[in-house]
Design an enzyme around this catalytic site. Sequence first.
Site, PDB file in Angstrom:
ATOM      1  N   ALA A 174      60.572 -41.590   7.299  1.00 36.18           N
ATOM      2  CA  ALA A 174      60.846 -40.789   7.902  1.00 36.18           C
ATOM      3  C   ALA A 174      60.297 -40.082   7.164  1.00 36.18           C
ATOM      4  CB  ALA A 174      62.350 -40.248   6.522  1.00 36.18           C
ATOM      5  N   TYR A 175      59.270 -39.551   6.398  1.00 30.60           N
ATOM      6  CA  TYR A 175      58.292 -39.030   6.276  1.00 30.60           C
ATOM      7  C   TYR A 175      57.308 -38.768   7.237  1.00 30.60           C
ATOM      8  CZ  TYR A 175      53.464 -37.629   3.894  1.00 30.60           C
ATOM      9  OH  TYR A 175      51.735 -36.793   4.416  1.00 30.60           O
ATOM     10  N   ALA A 176      56.703 -39.813   8.378  1.00 33.83           N
ATOM     11  CA  ALA A 176      55.514 -39.802   8.856  1.00 33.83           C
ATOM     12  C   ALA A 176      56.488 -39.232  10.128  1.00 33.83           C
ATOM     13  CB  ALA A 176      55.290 -41.445   9.333  1.00 33.83           C
TER      14      ALA A 176
END
Length: 260
Positions: free
Chosen positions: A169-171
Site C-alpha cells: 500500500a505504501y509503495a
Amino acid sequence: MQSSTVSQASSDKGIIVITGAGQRVGLYCAKALLEHGYQLVVTYRKMTTGIRELQQAGAQCIATDLNDLTSMASFIAALAPYPAIRAVIHNASSWQADRPQAATAQPQDILSQLQQDAEVFDTMQHIHARAAYLLNRALLPQLLASTETADIIHLTDFVASVGSSKHQAYAASKAALENLTLSLSRKLAPKVKVNSIAPALLMFNEHDDAAYREKALKKSLMGIAPGPDEVLQSVLYLLNSRYITGRCLALDGGRHLQLP
C-alpha cells in the site's frame, strides 16, 4: 491548530511550504532553506524539539493533520496572507506495513480482513497522494503569482518504481504521487515546474542494529547511508533550475543496478 507567530519579515527569495518538517529529512531541509534565505511555512503532526528550533529560527509552524480535510482547510486558510508562494515541498509521509494475511480466511473474518487492509491502503493514499493533490490545487493561485517560476516537489520513494512485498500500500501510494508529478508538470508548465525526488536508504534510525545496517547498505552499489543532505542538494538543484520539469531524481546509490 497551533502555529508560531507569523514572521513580519519578508524574504527576497519567497515563501516555501514544506509538509512534514518535524524530524529527519524534512527538518534538515527546513533548517537549511531558512539559512539560504527562504521564508518557511511548515506542517507538523506532533510538537518536537525540531519544530521548536524552527519556530525560534523564524519559520511559521502549523500543526496539521493531512488526513483530515478540516485541518487541511485551516492550514490553507493560514497561508492566505501570503500573496505568492515560491515552492511547495511535499515531504509528509508515513511508512506503514501491510497487515498480516491469514492463510485461510473464515467467512466471518472476511469483512474484518477487508476493513483492516482498506484502512492501511486509504491511510497511505491520503497522506502521500491525496494530500499533495488537494494542496497543490488549493495553493495553485499563489504558486502562479510567484514572480519567478514556482516549484512543486514531491518526495516519493525508490519502491515507487519497483514495488515492495511487505509495504504494498505504501509503495502504491508513492507511485501515485510520482504519477501526479507527470500530470501536473504537463498542466502547469511553464509557470510551475513539478518534479519528484525518490530516495532509497538515506539514514538509519537509532534502534537499527548492526546486522540490519550491514544488510541494508549492501543493497546499493555505493554502500553508504548518505544522510539527508542528498535530498537538500536535490531540492536546491530543482529550485535553481529553469528547465527541469516532469522528472524524478533517483537518490538510490545505484540500487536499481544491484542485481543478483
